[in-house]
Design a protein around this motif. Sequence first.
Motif, PDB file in Angstrom:
ATOM      1  N   ALA A  67      -3.134  -1.971   6.347  1.00 38.75           N
ATOM      2  CA  ALA A  67      -3.445  -0.594   6.753  1.00 38.75           C
ATOM      3  C   ALA A  67      -3.696  -0.525   8.253  1.00 38.75           C
ATOM      4  CB  ALA A  67      -4.653  -0.083   5.971  1.00 38.75           C
TER       5      ALA A  67
ATOM      6  N   LEU B 122      -1.406   8.574  10.264  1.00 41.51           N
ATOM      7  CA  LEU B 122      -1.595   8.248   8.845  1.00 41.51           C
ATOM      8  C   LEU B 122      -3.070   8.050   8.484  1.00 41.51           C
ATOM      9  CD1 LEU B 122       1.342   5.742   8.216  1.00 41.51           C
ATOM     10  CD2 LEU B 122       1.198   8.176   7.628  1.00 41.51           C
ATOM     11  N   ARG B 123      -3.959   8.129   9.466  1.00 42.79           N
ATOM     12  CA  ARG B 123      -5.373   7.833   9.223  1.00 42.79           C
ATOM     13  C   ARG B 123      -5.950   8.614   8.039  1.00 42.79           C
ATOM     14  NH1 ARG B 123      -9.497   5.262  11.265  1.00 42.79           N
ATOM     15  NH2 ARG B 123      -8.121   4.308  12.796  1.00 42.79           N
ATOM     16  N   ASP B 124      -5.622   9.902   7.950  1.00 46.83           N
ATOM     17  CA  ASP B 124      -6.217  10.732   6.897  1.00 46.83           C
ATOM     18  C   ASP B 124      -5.362  10.823   5.633  1.00 46.83           C
ATOM     19  OD1 ASP B 124      -8.507  11.292   8.329  1.00 46.83           O
ATOM     20  OD2 ASP B 124      -7.575  12.985   9.365  1.00 46.83           O
ATOM     21  N   ALA B 125      -4.230  10.163   5.634  1.00 41.01           N
ATOM     22  CA  ALA B 125      -3.396  10.179   4.418  1.00 41.01           C
ATOM     23  C   ALA B 125      -4.077   9.369   3.327  1.00 41.01           C
ATOM     24  CB  ALA B 125      -2.019   9.606   4.724  1.00 41.01           C
ATOM     25  N   SER B 126      -3.967   9.847   2.109  1.00 41.37           N
ATOM     26  CA  SER B 126      -4.611   9.139   1.007  1.00 41.37           C
ATOM     27  C   SER B 126      -3.716   8.023   0.490  1.00 41.37           C
ATOM     28  CB  SER B 126      -4.898  10.101  -0.146  1.00 41.37           C
ATOM     29  OG  SER B 126      -5.957  10.953   0.193  1.00 41.37           O
ATOM     30  N   VAL B 127      -4.359   6.895   0.230  1.00 39.04           N
ATOM     31  CA  VAL B 127      -3.684   5.796  -0.454  1.00 39.04           C
ATOM     32  C   VAL B 127      -3.760   6.097  -1.948  1.00 39.04           C
ATOM     33  CG1 VAL B 127      -3.792   3.335  -1.005  1.00 39.04           C
ATOM     34  CG2 VAL B 127      -4.333   4.139   1.314  1.00 39.04           C
ATOM     35  N   VAL B 128      -2.629   6.128  -2.624  1.00 37.71           N
ATOM     36  CA  VAL B 128      -2.679   6.405  -4.057  1.00 37.71           C
ATOM     37  C   VAL B 128      -2.480   5.156  -4.908  1.00 37.71           C
ATOM     38  CG1 VAL B 128      -2.019   8.819  -3.902  1.00 37.71           C
ATOM     39  CG2 VAL B 128      -0.253   7.098  -4.202  1.00 37.71           C
ATOM     40  N   ARG B 129      -1.974   4.109  -4.316  1.00 36.83           N
ATOM     41  CA  ARG B 129      -1.697   2.940  -5.144  1.00 36.83           C
ATOM     42  C   ARG B 129      -1.520   1.729  -4.259  1.00 36.83           C
ATOM     43  NH1 ARG B 129       1.796   5.406  -7.190  1.00 36.83           N
ATOM     44  NH2 ARG B 129       3.760   4.491  -6.532  1.00 36.83           N
ATOM     45  N   VAL B 130      -2.002   0.608  -4.711  1.00 38.62           N
ATOM     46  CA  VAL B 130      -1.690  -0.663  -4.051  1.00 38.62           C
ATOM     47  C   VAL B 130      -1.261  -1.627  -5.150  1.00 38.62           C
ATOM     48  CG1 VAL B 130      -3.447  -0.227  -2.292  1.00 38.62           C
ATOM     49  CG2 VAL B 130      -4.005  -1.697  -4.216  1.00 38.62           C
TER      50      VAL B 130
ATOM     51  N   VAL C  69       0.868  -1.180   0.000  1.00 42.93           N
ATOM     52  CA  VAL C  69       0.000   0.000   0.000  1.00 42.93           C
ATOM     53  C   VAL C  69       0.902   1.225   0.000  1.00 42.93           C
ATOM     54  CG1 VAL C  69      -1.706   1.298   1.363  1.00 42.93           C
ATOM     55  CG2 VAL C  69      -1.789  -1.221   1.317  1.00 42.93           C
TER      56      VAL C  69
ATOM     57  N   THR D 139       1.037   5.546   0.029  1.00 39.80           N
ATOM     58  CA  THR D 139       0.283   6.794   0.223  1.00 39.80           C
ATOM     59  C   THR D 139       0.832   7.900  -0.674  1.00 39.80           C
ATOM     60  OG1 THR D 139       1.696   7.809   1.887  1.00 39.80           O
ATOM     61  CG2 THR D 139       0.072   6.198   2.661  1.00 39.80           C
ATOM     62  N   GLU D 140       0.074   8.974  -0.704  1.00 40.44           N
ATOM     63  CA  GLU D 140       0.550  10.218  -1.299  1.00 40.44           C
ATOM     64  C   GLU D 140       1.809  10.677  -0.559  1.00 40.44           C
ATOM     65  OE1 GLU D 140      -2.484  13.168  -0.442  1.00 40.44           O
ATOM     66  OE2 GLU D 140      -2.748  12.371   1.551  1.00 40.44           O
ATOM     67  N   ARG D 141       2.468  11.680  -1.101  1.00 43.15           N
ATOM     68  CA  ARG D 141       3.679  12.199  -0.463  1.00 43.15           C
ATOM     69  C   ARG D 141       3.329  12.930   0.828  1.00 43.15           C
ATOM     70  NH1 ARG D 141       8.021  13.973  -4.711  1.00 43.15           N
ATOM     71  NH2 ARG D 141       7.299  13.031  -6.635  1.00 43.15           N
ATOM     72  N   LEU D 142       4.038  12.628   1.871  1.00 40.42           N
ATOM     73  CA  LEU D 142       3.861  13.296   3.162  1.00 40.42           C
ATOM     74  C   LEU D 142       5.179  13.954   3.548  1.00 40.42           C
ATOM     75  CD1 LEU D 142       2.140  10.377   5.143  1.00 40.42           C
ATOM     76  CD2 LEU D 142       1.055  12.054   3.675  1.00 40.42           C
TER      77      LEU D 142
END
Lengths: 368, 451, 94
Positions: A281, A291-299, A233, A235-238
Amino acid sequence: MAAYDLIVIGGGLVGGAIAWGAARLGASVALLDEGDVAHRAARGNFGLVWVQTKGAGMPPYAHWTRRSAELWPELQHAMTERTGVDVALRQPGGLMFCLSDEELESRAEQARRMHNESGGIGTRVLDRAEVRALVPMVGDRVVGATFCPLDGHANPLKLLRALHHALAGAGGAYLPNRTVTAITPQAPGFVVQAGGERLTGAKLVIAAGLGSRDLAPMVGLAMPVSPLRGQIVVTERLRPFLDHATHVIRQTEEGGVMMGDSHEEVGFDNGTLVPVLRDIAARNLAVFPHLRDASVVRVWGALRVMTPDGHPIYQQSERHPGAFAATCHSGVTLAGAHALALAPAILAGALPESLAPFSAARFHVQPA
Amino acid sequence: MTHDCVIVGAGPAGMAAASLLARHGADVVVLDEQPAPGGQIWRGIEAADAGLRAVLGGEYAAGAAAVAEFRASGASYRPGQSVWNITPELDVWTTPADGAGHLRGRTVLLAVGAMERPVPIPGWTLPGAMGAGGVQILLKSANLLPQGLVLAGQGPLLYQLATQCIAAGAPPAAILDAARPADVWPALRLLRPAALPYLHKGLLLQGTIRAAGIPWYRGVTRLRLLGGDAVAGVRFHSGGQDTEIAANLVALHDGVIPAQHAARVAGCTHRWDAAQACFHPVLDAWGSATVPGLLVAGDAGGIGGAAAAVHQGRIAAADILRRLGRLDEAGRDRLAAADRRALARHLAIRPFLDRRYRPIALVPDDSVTVCRCEEVTAADLRAAVAMGCQGPNQAKSFTRAGMGPCQGRMCGTTVTTVLAAALGRPPGDVGHARVRPPLKPITVGELAEAT
Amino acid sequence: MFSRRDDPRAICRFIFEGQPLEAKAGDSVAAALLAAGITQFRTTPATGAPRGPWCLMGVCFDCLVDIDGQANRQACQVTVAEGMAVRRMYGPRP
């Protein structure tokens, strides 16, 4: 007469590291690869340079891993110097987070066993406060962690790109769309049929990942590998919050967070399954609640190349000397050793004694 | 919970299919991202007042009846739901999760429509540069009238938006028309009698624009947007000279392409449509894709426009009724017969349009950003090819093109065409990067609770 | 940049970068900001380049903003609400 000193079959991380490692020593090398669609474990790789638990129960593997981690800075330096690609090596040490006292005790026990089997690597047990001092964002459910100062991580995609680039820079030939259909041992050398072409080489390495199983018997080798799926999984860049390596979550130099480490025997299916992704997750949220609100961009699902015992195979064919097997599921961790230790040995025509335990002979039932 | 049919998208195709299925007693769920039905073409139709409907024209107003029929159909309509995953087993995962967990369909109909073809030209990432469709959505959904708008690119939507702005009292400042003059005659040869009403409509639009006296540059090439932090102007070549005009709002357009990610994530085989210069799913005459039980209708299956989409939706629905055992083959064929005739009429103009408005920006110059999310240029892609990269999957690994939050929607087609040109191979051979879930970003928290 | 047709919808007040702005009830956040003449919504995480909305239909992800403390929301997909606090995004989210 052989056109190449060395033909490497398989353009992934293992083949790429060996091919560049040989080319940099002046050998003429051809690296044969498939096209755009291949199993390509390198593309799904998590990117760890991981020492902490590698080789449990097999000290030679533990030592080989440590050697690779030591060689990695040299590899990184060479890649930057020769290709301009920063493969983003960081070796700040690695953490294995534990969510219960039992888990922590069991991890500590594993670490003690590793120490006793194959010598000290500085692994120590940290309590929650010590973990927080290293990684402030960990959540309250983390009771502690084991920490090994030798662990690190790198960008597997950049490493693959850099190896291909460096190979070309060293005069090697990267040859895509060359799916190998036949290998004929000559005396000396080998003829390889690939993508409708006929290539000849004095030496040959089979580093074709899951494709190795069918190729190895053509030169008197056995590479009993099978796929083991891992789902990841991303996420977007943080903004940066995790510099350390961990075996299940890491933040890349670009800022994205990778989470993974499922182990599924599902044949050649590299798809994804929501229940597995959910567990990945959930486990990582327990460690990093922010990380709860971080967007998943790819799996994705990717297929590890697994031997029956999970350890690498390195071997020279007895029947057809000059043909070598090389496979593992730790293409990033072992890249340093593959490029800077294994490749020279292959060119010299003999694997060192320290690699003898990696022969596939270990899988054969001994005759009575 | 398993439904007879899960429809994704409440535009012309999805609503028409849902209405027909529900009327025949099927248990239908319609998932849609928007807060109200109509899709992009009829967006905001229920809220639009008479004045706005007059501005937007008869085709838009026609959506009111379709929406009303859909509302009354008895289909279970779930607005505000994004689909983030579709499996080959026809499990459909949505966000925000509606408490019922994921849905399973005996059949799934993708009616996800089209998206504007990306227009990778220098400066297209600057604030103030938008898709013409985006500007039109602002008009439809928020009553926003662009002031000093420069329209640049080509295609029917460009002319339609221009006339709508004129009707609303906000005529565009200029039209930079990049349609190739040399394509007029080859295109006219593809006209069929059934296409004449469409051609007539197009000529009327152009007449309106001419009558309004809007500066209309033809045969525009070398289009580039100027500006540092935002669009400040446009430079282009037309009539044998370079021209520069000031502008802070530019609507770009280069036609529309199928929204292909939903079908790809489910595992449908796609093929390159050379005439439309885009990928679309391989479908049979009923809209069935290569994944069993999955159908595609409307522009998502190939660009045909809203009127065609309605009939494609009904044709797919007829076959779904057969699959559900509610109709036999003969009954299905009877139900779809009139729609097939109407569909042929509406598609008659496509060969002309596809030829007349061939895309202008398929193979951008080196400096142009192709992947907006990860800021990958055409030069980066070409460098990957120079290193032996054979297609978009390896290119993605090497350059990060397609790895950002838009999931490669804004770059996927261009990546294929740039690589194809660099490799000297047809785009269909080069293929498209594999599409993985999530189709729309979900949070880690949502994923951790997915059931 | 944009003017508004006569629009009977109620006024909706929201905050952008700490400043009060007016929208119409039912506007997307993106429409509300564009109506106020704001085209730059964020800078990119990769290079810090300025960006604003492109597609207005949920495809391009260039209209990402912070809404009520939630980072990277698609401004074109969220309906503006009374009192909503909207901020630009600069680079990667925290």
